[in-house]
Write a protein that holds these residues in place. Sequence first.
Motif, short mmCIF file in Angstrom:
data_model
loop_
_atom_site.label_atom_id
_atom_site.label_comp_id
_atom_site.label_asym_id
_atom_site.label_seq_id
_atom_site.Cartn_x
_atom_site.Cartn_y
_atom_site.Cartn_z
N CYS A 198 -100.26 25.93 -43.74
CA CYS A 198 -101.01 24.85 -44.41
C CYS A 198 -100.06 23.73 -44.83
O CYS A 198 -99.00 23.99 -45.39
CB CYS A 198 -101.72 25.44 -45.64
SG CYS A 198 -102.50 24.21 -46.69
N ILE A 199 -100.43 22.49 -44.53
CA ILE A 199 -99.56 21.36 -44.88
C ILE A 199 -100.21 20.46 -45.96
O ILE A 199 -99.97 19.26 -46.02
CB ILE A 199 -99.18 20.53 -43.63
CG1 ILE A 199 -100.44 19.96 -42.94
CG2 ILE A 199 -98.36 21.35 -42.65
CD1 ILE A 199 -100.13 18.80 -41.99
N CYS A 200 -101.04 21.10 -46.80
CA CYS A 200 -101.70 20.33 -47.87
C CYS A 200 -100.69 19.51 -48.68
O CYS A 200 -100.96 18.36 -49.06
CB CYS A 200 -102.45 21.26 -48.82
SG CYS A 200 -104.08 21.70 -48.25
N ILE A 235 -99.83 16.39 -46.96
CA ILE A 235 -101.00 15.49 -46.95
C ILE A 235 -101.14 14.80 -48.31
O ILE A 235 -101.39 13.60 -48.38
CB ILE A 235 -102.29 16.28 -46.57
CG1 ILE A 235 -102.18 16.75 -45.11
CG2 ILE A 235 -103.54 15.45 -46.80
CD1 ILE A 235 -103.25 17.73 -44.69
N CYS A 270 -102.20 19.02 -38.94
CA CYS A 270 -102.15 20.45 -39.25
C CYS A 270 -102.69 21.25 -38.06
O CYS A 270 -103.81 21.00 -37.59
CB CYS A 270 -102.96 20.76 -40.51
SG CYS A 270 -102.99 22.52 -40.88
N LEU A 277 -103.82 24.13 -38.01
CA LEU A 277 -104.95 25.00 -38.36
C LEU A 277 -106.26 24.23 -38.50
O LEU A 277 -107.33 24.82 -38.52
CB LEU A 277 -104.66 25.74 -39.68
CG LEU A 277 -103.30 26.44 -39.81
CD1 LEU A 277 -103.24 27.23 -41.10
CD2 LEU A 277 -103.06 27.37 -38.63
N PHE A 278 -106.15 22.89 -38.60
CA PHE A 278 -107.33 22.05 -38.83
C PHE A 278 -108.40 22.27 -37.75
O PHE A 278 -108.09 22.19 -36.55
CB PHE A 278 -106.90 20.58 -38.86
CG PHE A 278 -108.03 19.62 -39.13
CD1 PHE A 278 -108.64 19.55 -40.36
CD2 PHE A 278 -108.50 18.78 -38.12
CE1 PHE A 278 -109.68 18.67 -40.61
CE2 PHE A 278 -109.54 17.89 -38.36
CZ PHE A 278 -110.13 17.83 -39.61
N CYS A 333 -108.89 26.82 -39.93
CA CYS A 333 -109.24 26.29 -41.24
C CYS A 333 -110.48 25.39 -41.15
O CYS A 333 -110.45 24.33 -40.51
CB CYS A 333 -108.06 25.51 -41.82
SG CYS A 333 -108.39 24.92 -43.49
N VAL A 337 -108.30 27.49 -45.48
CA VAL A 337 -106.98 28.10 -45.67
C VAL A 337 -106.30 27.47 -46.89
O VAL A 337 -105.61 28.14 -47.64
CB VAL A 337 -106.11 27.92 -44.39
CG1 VAL A 337 -104.69 28.44 -44.63
CG2 VAL A 337 -106.75 28.65 -43.21
N GLY A 338 -106.48 26.18 -47.07
CA GLY A 338 -105.82 25.48 -48.17
C GLY A 338 -106.81 24.70 -49.01
O GLY A 338 -107.97 24.51 -48.62
N CYS A 347 -107.15 21.54 -49.71
CA CYS A 347 -107.69 20.25 -49.23
C CYS A 347 -108.91 20.45 -48.34
O CYS A 347 -109.62 19.49 -48.03
CB CYS A 347 -106.62 19.46 -48.48
SG CYS A 347 -105.22 19.02 -49.49
N MET A 348 -109.14 21.70 -47.90
CA MET A 348 -110.36 21.98 -47.13
C MET A 348 -111.43 22.59 -48.03
O MET A 348 -112.62 22.50 -47.76
CB MET A 348 -110.03 22.94 -45.97
CG MET A 348 -111.17 23.17 -45.00
SD MET A 348 -111.70 21.67 -44.14
CE MET A 348 -110.68 21.74 -42.66
N CYS A 360 -108.79 17.08 -46.12
CA CYS A 360 -109.13 17.86 -44.92
C CYS A 360 -110.65 18.02 -44.79
O CYS A 360 -111.20 17.92 -43.69
CB CYS A 360 -108.45 19.23 -44.97
SG CYS A 360 -106.66 19.09 -44.95
FE1 SF4 Z 1 -104.36 22.58 -42.70
FE2 SF4 Z 1 -106.48 23.64 -43.84
FE3 SF4 Z 1 -104.26 23.24 -45.29
FE4 SF4 Z 1 -105.80 21.20 -44.46
S1 SF4 Z 1 -106.39 22.81 -45.87
S2 SF4 Z 1 -103.58 21.33 -44.37
S3 SF4 Z 1 -106.48 21.90 -42.44
S4 SF4 Z 1 -104.53 24.63 -43.55
#
Ligand code: SF4
Length: 364
Positions: free
Chosen positions: A313-315, A318, A328, A330-331, A335, A341-342, A344-345, A352
């Motif tokens: 996760c690169i929240c 971001i 990301c 996983l986007f 995710c 996963v993080g 921001c989603m 996200c």
């Molecule tokens: Fe990636 Fe999900 Fe984290 Fe956003 S919330 S950075 S899509 S893992």
Amino acid sequence: MKYVQEYRNPETAKRLLQRIRRRSTKPIKLMEFCGGHTVAIFKHGLRQLLPPHIQMLSGPGCPVCVTAACDLDKAIALGQLPGVIITSFGDMVRVPGSRSSLQQAKASGADVRVVYSAQDALAIARENPQKSVVFIGIGFETTAPTIAASILQAKQAKIKNYYVLCLHKNCPPIMKAILDLGEVRLDGILCPGHVSSVIGARPYRFLAEDYRIACAVSGFEPVDILLAVDSLVEQIESGQPIVEISYRRGVKEEGNTIALKLMHSVFESGAADWRGIGEVAASGLKINKAYERFDAEKRFEIKAPPAREPKGCICGAILRGVSTPTDCKLFRKTCTPEKPVGPCMVSSEGACAAYYEFGTNDGR
Ligand code: SF4
């Protein structure tokens, strides 16, 4: 313009866009520090409507997203103590901590309840005098006065089993921290509407005076945001940054003095942990000495293991404006809003989630 409908008028929006296109001559980067703005910008497709050389970045403005994993772990650890009821806003419950979430803790037997306000948490404390009720206090200066009011009320009503895990944040110090990090070169800041309705416009003056950054306080309708962007473009093009209130129907220069008084009567500023940024001095609100008996961190011994971010996760990046959700891996794959996963989603105000729901085809 007085009525909301006027701030949604397509003709007015069109005229403003034309003016922005006419005025704007060079590539610029603007950052919004409010999850509500992120959602509004995406929902109305404003990124695509603005000239391509005006780049809009989402900063650390979503309260759920900026809550550090270590703080979430504290909330989960509190929920595992005997006789404790955790009360929290809904989004927070789904955010993954280092090893689990409040939702998973609930599934494993912890008493975790979703509330809509601190008043609901206070009512639960009244109904359960034999239990300790902890409210997870997150959010910026917008929510802090209401949490302060709940503590004052608990004191007045002699409610002895109500506590707050105080994770509140201050907005201007994190703006300074993002600029001091130097990872993104910003030309202008879209200052948050709700936060500013409490703190006013004055706390942003250092941005224009010391950092030479254009500032405009914006509302949440498309015309509000375009008015603010127009002001930012004008300030940048003229080389004369100021703090413009482009949201006069919601924000006064001095803010809301009653809410500020309430907030300062219970809280004092202190260091806070931010996801992806770390500890930032004076960027948090802590319960002051006079009300420390309501402070969950003082009342309970909280033992949480060392924090870690969700893998992949690169929240954090971001939230600092150095990456976008599409960076990301996983986007949209592992995710999604159904299986986030993080944070921001998870949060409806997260970047996200906004990218997922409204999408962008142009990578902006
Ligand atoms: Fe990636 Fe999900 Fe984290 Fe956003 S919330 S950075 S899509 S893992």
